[in-house]
Scaffold this motif. Sequence first.
Motif, PDB file in Angstrom:
ATOM      1  N   ILE A 150       0.845  -1.203   0.000  1.00 41.66           N
ATOM      2  CA  ILE A 150       0.000   0.000   0.000  1.00 41.66           C
ATOM      3  C   ILE A 150       0.878   1.249   0.000  1.00 41.66           C
ATOM      4  CG2 ILE A 150      -1.659   1.338   1.352  1.00 41.66           C
ATOM      5  CD1 ILE A 150      -2.775  -1.353   2.361  1.00 41.66           C
ATOM      6  N   ALA A 151       1.947   1.230   0.781  1.00 40.76           N
ATOM      7  CA  ALA A 151       2.852   2.382   0.845  1.00 40.76           C
ATOM      8  C   ALA A 151       3.459   2.666  -0.522  1.00 40.76           C
ATOM      9  CB  ALA A 151       3.946   2.139   1.877  1.00 40.76           C
ATOM     10  N   ARG A 152       3.874   1.615  -1.189  1.00 38.80           N
ATOM     11  CA  ARG A 152       4.479   1.809  -2.518  1.00 38.80           C
ATOM     12  C   ARG A 152       3.429   2.240  -3.543  1.00 38.80           C
ATOM     13  NH1 ARG A 152       6.642  -3.359  -1.186  1.00 38.80           N
ATOM     14  NH2 ARG A 152       8.613  -3.076  -0.119  1.00 38.80           N
ATOM     15  N   PHE A 153       2.285   1.586  -3.529  1.00 39.55           N
ATOM     16  CA  PHE A 153       1.234   1.891  -4.493  1.00 39.55           C
ATOM     17  C   PHE A 153       0.746   3.333  -4.360  1.00 39.55           C
ATOM     18  CE2 PHE A 153      -3.225   2.062  -5.807  1.00 39.55           C
ATOM     19  CZ  PHE A 153      -3.127   1.592  -7.104  1.00 39.55           C
ATOM     20  N   SER A 154       0.659   3.802  -3.117  1.00 38.00           N
ATOM     21  CA  SER A 154       0.148   5.156  -2.878  1.00 38.00           C
ATOM     22  C   SER A 154       1.230   6.224  -2.985  1.00 38.00           C
ATOM     23  CB  SER A 154      -0.510   5.226  -1.500  1.00 38.00           C
ATOM     24  OG  SER A 154       0.436   4.923  -0.494  1.00 38.00           O
ATOM     25  N   GLY A 155       2.470   5.808  -3.254  1.00 39.27           N
ATOM     26  CA  GLY A 155       3.553   6.766  -3.405  1.00 39.27           C
ATOM     27  C   GLY A 155       4.139   7.255  -2.095  1.00 39.27           C
ATOM     28  N   LEU A 156       3.814   6.571  -1.002  1.00 36.78           N
ATOM     29  CA  LEU A 156       4.342   6.977   0.297  1.00 36.78           C
ATOM     30  C   LEU A 156       5.726   6.421   0.563  1.00 36.78           C
ATOM     31  CD1 LEU A 156       1.070   6.482   2.361  1.00 36.78           C
ATOM     32  CD2 LEU A 156       2.076   8.652   1.607  1.00 36.78           C
ATOM     33  N   SER A 157       6.130   5.442  -0.237  1.00 41.34           N
ATOM     34  CA  SER A 157       7.451   4.860  -0.069  1.00 41.34           C
ATOM     35  C   SER A 157       7.947   4.318  -1.402  1.00 41.34           C
ATOM     36  CB  SER A 157       7.406   3.713   0.947  1.00 41.34           C
ATOM     37  OG  SER A 157       8.697   3.167   1.129  1.00 41.34           O
ATOM     38  N   SER A 158       9.239   4.467  -1.606  1.00 40.85           N
ATOM     39  CA  SER A 158       9.860   3.864  -2.786  1.00 40.85           C
ATOM     40  C   SER A 158      10.838   2.771  -2.362  1.00 40.85           C
ATOM     41  CB  SER A 158      10.583   4.937  -3.605  1.00 40.85           C
ATOM     42  OG  SER A 158      11.567   5.567  -2.803  1.00 40.85           O
ATOM     43  N   SER A 159      10.820   2.463  -1.076  1.00 43.19           N
ATOM     44  CA  SER A 159      11.751   1.472  -0.538  1.00 43.19           C
ATOM     45  C   SER A 159      11.384   0.068  -1.021  1.00 43.19           C
ATOM     46  CB  SER A 159      11.716   1.503   0.991  1.00 43.19           C
ATOM     47  OG  SER A 159      12.571   0.506   1.512  1.00 43.19           O
ATOM     48  N   VAL A 160      12.401  -0.707  -1.358  1.00 42.78           N
ATOM     49  CA  VAL A 160      12.184  -2.106  -1.732  1.00 42.78           C
ATOM     50  C   VAL A 160      12.144  -2.991  -0.487  1.00 42.78           C
ATOM     51  CG1 VAL A 160      13.178  -1.890  -4.030  1.00 42.78           C
ATOM     52  CG2 VAL A 160      14.652  -2.495  -2.099  1.00 42.78           C
ATOM     53  N   ASP A 161      12.568  -2.445   0.637  1.00 43.95           N
ATOM     54  CA  ASP A 161      12.534  -3.168   1.902  1.00 43.95           C
ATOM     55  C   ASP A 161      11.130  -3.068   2.503  1.00 43.95           C
ATOM     56  OD1 ASP A 161      13.850  -4.452   4.280  1.00 43.95           O
ATOM     57  OD2 ASP A 161      13.215  -2.568   5.212  1.00 43.95           O
ATOM     58  N   ASP A 162      10.478  -4.210   2.707  1.00 43.47           N
ATOM     59  CA  ASP A 162       9.107  -4.211   3.211  1.00 43.47           C
ATOM     60  C   ASP A 162       8.975  -3.536   4.567  1.00 43.47           C
ATOM     61  OD1 ASP A 162       8.152  -5.453   0.951  1.00 43.47           O
ATOM     62  OD2 ASP A 162       7.863  -7.418   1.900  1.00 43.47           O
ATOM     63  N   LYS A 163       9.921  -3.784   5.450  1.00 41.02           N
ATOM     64  CA  LYS A 163       9.848  -3.173   6.779  1.00 41.02           C
ATOM     65  C   LYS A 163       9.910  -1.655   6.678  1.00 41.02           C
ATOM     66  CE  LYS A 163      11.725  -3.225  11.399  1.00 41.02           C
ATOM     67  NZ  LYS A 163      12.691  -3.719  12.336  1.00 41.02           N
ATOM     68  N   GLN A 164      10.816  -1.138   5.870  1.00 43.12           N
ATOM     69  CA  GLN A 164      10.940   0.313   5.714  1.00 43.12           C
ATOM     70  C   GLN A 164       9.694   0.902   5.064  1.00 43.12           C
ATOM     71  OE1 GLN A 164      13.349   2.524   6.890  1.00 43.12           O
ATOM     72  NE2 GLN A 164      11.704   3.914   6.294  1.00 43.12           N
ATOM     73  N   ALA A 165       9.173   0.240   4.048  1.00 45.22           N
ATOM     74  CA  ALA A 165       7.972   0.726   3.371  1.00 45.22           C
ATOM     75  C   ALA A 165       6.785   0.759   4.338  1.00 45.22           C
ATOM     76  CB  ALA A 165       7.656  -0.141   2.162  1.00 45.22           C
ATOM     77  N   THR A 166       6.698  -0.257   5.190  1.00 47.12           N
ATOM     78  CA  THR A 166       5.625  -0.290   6.187  1.00 47.12           C
ATOM     79  C   THR A 166       5.784   0.853   7.177  1.00 47.12           C
ATOM     80  OG1 THR A 166       5.433  -2.682   5.948  1.00 47.12           O
ATOM     81  CG2 THR A 166       4.507  -1.721   7.941  1.00 47.12           C
ATOM     82  N   GLU A 167       7.006   1.098   7.619  1.00 48.87           N
ATOM     83  CA  GLU A 167       7.260   2.217   8.524  1.00 48.87           C
ATOM     84  C   GLU A 167       6.907   3.550   7.854  1.00 48.87           C
ATOM     85  OE1 GLU A 167      11.280   1.905   9.958  1.00 48.87           O
ATOM     86  OE2 GLU A 167      10.865   0.001  10.963  1.00 48.87           O
ATOM     87  N   ASP A 168       7.230   3.686   6.579  1.00 43.36           N
ATOM     88  CA  ASP A 168       6.886   4.904   5.838  1.00 43.36           C
ATOM     89  C   ASP A 168       5.373   5.101   5.794  1.00 43.36           C
ATOM     90  OD1 ASP A 168       9.596   5.248   5.354  1.00 43.36           O
ATOM     91  OD2 ASP A 168       9.505   4.478   3.294  1.00 43.36           O
ATOM     92  N   PHE A 169       4.648   4.006   5.579  1.00 50.90           N
ATOM     93  CA  PHE A 169       3.186   4.088   5.522  1.00 50.90           C
ATOM     94  C   PHE A 169       2.625   4.559   6.862  1.00 50.90           C
ATOM     95  CE2 PHE A 169      -0.930   2.178   6.456  1.00 50.90           C
ATOM     96  CZ  PHE A 169      -1.692   2.723   5.438  1.00 50.90           C
ATOM     97  N   PHE A 170       3.074   3.936   7.949  1.00 54.39           N
ATOM     98  CA  PHE A 170       2.531   4.308   9.253  1.00 54.39           C
ATOM     99  C   PHE A 170       2.959   5.699   9.680  1.00 54.39           C
ATOM    100  CE2 PHE A 170       1.542  -0.220   9.582  1.00 54.39           C
ATOM    101  CZ  PHE A 170       0.222  -0.115   9.995  1.00 54.39           C
ATOM    102  N   SER A 171       4.114   6.130   9.254  1.00 53.51           N
ATOM    103  CA  SER A 171       4.538   7.503   9.528  1.00 53.51           C
ATOM    104  C   SER A 171       3.606   8.492   8.830  1.00 53.51           C
ATOM    105  CB  SER A 171       5.979   7.710   9.060  1.00 53.51           C
ATOM    106  OG  SER A 171       6.368   9.047   9.237  1.00 53.51           O
ATOM    107  N   ALA A 172       3.293   8.219   7.577  1.00 49.56           N
ATOM    108  CA  ALA A 172       2.381   9.086   6.830  1.00 49.56           C
ATOM    109  C   ALA A 172       0.979   9.051   7.432  1.00 49.56           C
ATOM    110  CB  ALA A 172       2.337   8.668   5.363  1.00 49.56           C
ATOM    111  N   LEU A 173       0.546   7.881   7.862  1.00 48.06           N
ATOM    112  CA  LEU A 173      -0.772   7.759   8.482  1.00 48.06           C
ATOM    113  C   LEU A 173      -0.828   8.553   9.780  1.00 48.06           C
ATOM    114  CD1 LEU A 173      -3.595   6.504   8.537  1.00 48.06           C
ATOM    115  CD2 LEU A 173      -2.573   4.504   9.651  1.00 48.06           C
ATOM    116  N   HIS A 174       0.218   8.458  10.578  1.00 49.65           N
ATOM    117  CA  HIS A 174       0.281   9.215  11.826  1.00 49.65           C
ATOM    118  C   HIS A 174       0.218  10.720  11.555  1.00 49.65           C
ATOM    119  CE1 HIS A 174       1.196  10.002  16.008  1.00 49.65           C
ATOM    120  NE2 HIS A 174       2.168  10.816  15.631  1.00 49.65           N
ATOM    121  N   GLN A 175       0.932  11.176  10.534  1.00 53.48           N
ATOM    122  CA  GLN A 175       0.901  12.593  10.174  1.00 53.48           C
ATOM    123  C   GLN A 175      -0.499  13.019   9.745  1.00 53.48           C
ATOM    124  OE1 GLN A 175       3.925  13.283   7.217  1.00 53.48           O
ATOM    125  NE2 GLN A 175       5.568  12.618   8.568  1.00 53.48           N
ATOM    126  N   LEU A 176      -1.174  12.170   8.971  1.00 51.11           N
ATOM    127  CA  LEU A 176      -2.542  12.481   8.532  1.00 51.11           C
ATOM    128  C   LEU A 176      -3.475  12.601   9.727  1.00 51.11           C
ATOM    129  CD1 LEU A 176      -4.696  12.864   6.324  1.00 51.11           C
ATOM    130  CD2 LEU A 176      -4.899  10.359   6.252  1.00 51.11           C
TER     131      LEU A 176
END
Length: 86
Positions: free
Chosen positions: A3-29
């Motif tokens: 979801i993070a990659r699809f929505s443009g919230l992360s470009s990381s190939v590492d799943d853990k990092q992409a997940t962290e990016d998603f939750f960081s963006a969600l927290h900001q929202l």
Amino acid sequence: AEIARFSGLSSSVDDKQATEDFFSALHQLLQVLNIPELKEIIPDHEQFKNLIPKMSSDAFISGSPSNTVYPVSVEDMQKIYHTLID
């Protein structure tokens, strides 16, 4: 992570990092929308903690966990509730 990659919230190939990016963006929202965390709106944390076993059991019996991709046990739900309030 997907979801993070699809929505443009992360470009990381590492799943853990992409997940962290998603939750960081969600927290900001949530902050922008002024939506408080559960621990901020529960007046009595001890009472809530005492209800966690029943809430988890009731949720399991209701079949709600079957709506997830991975199996979720009563113990998993208890950990989630504790994470939300601690």
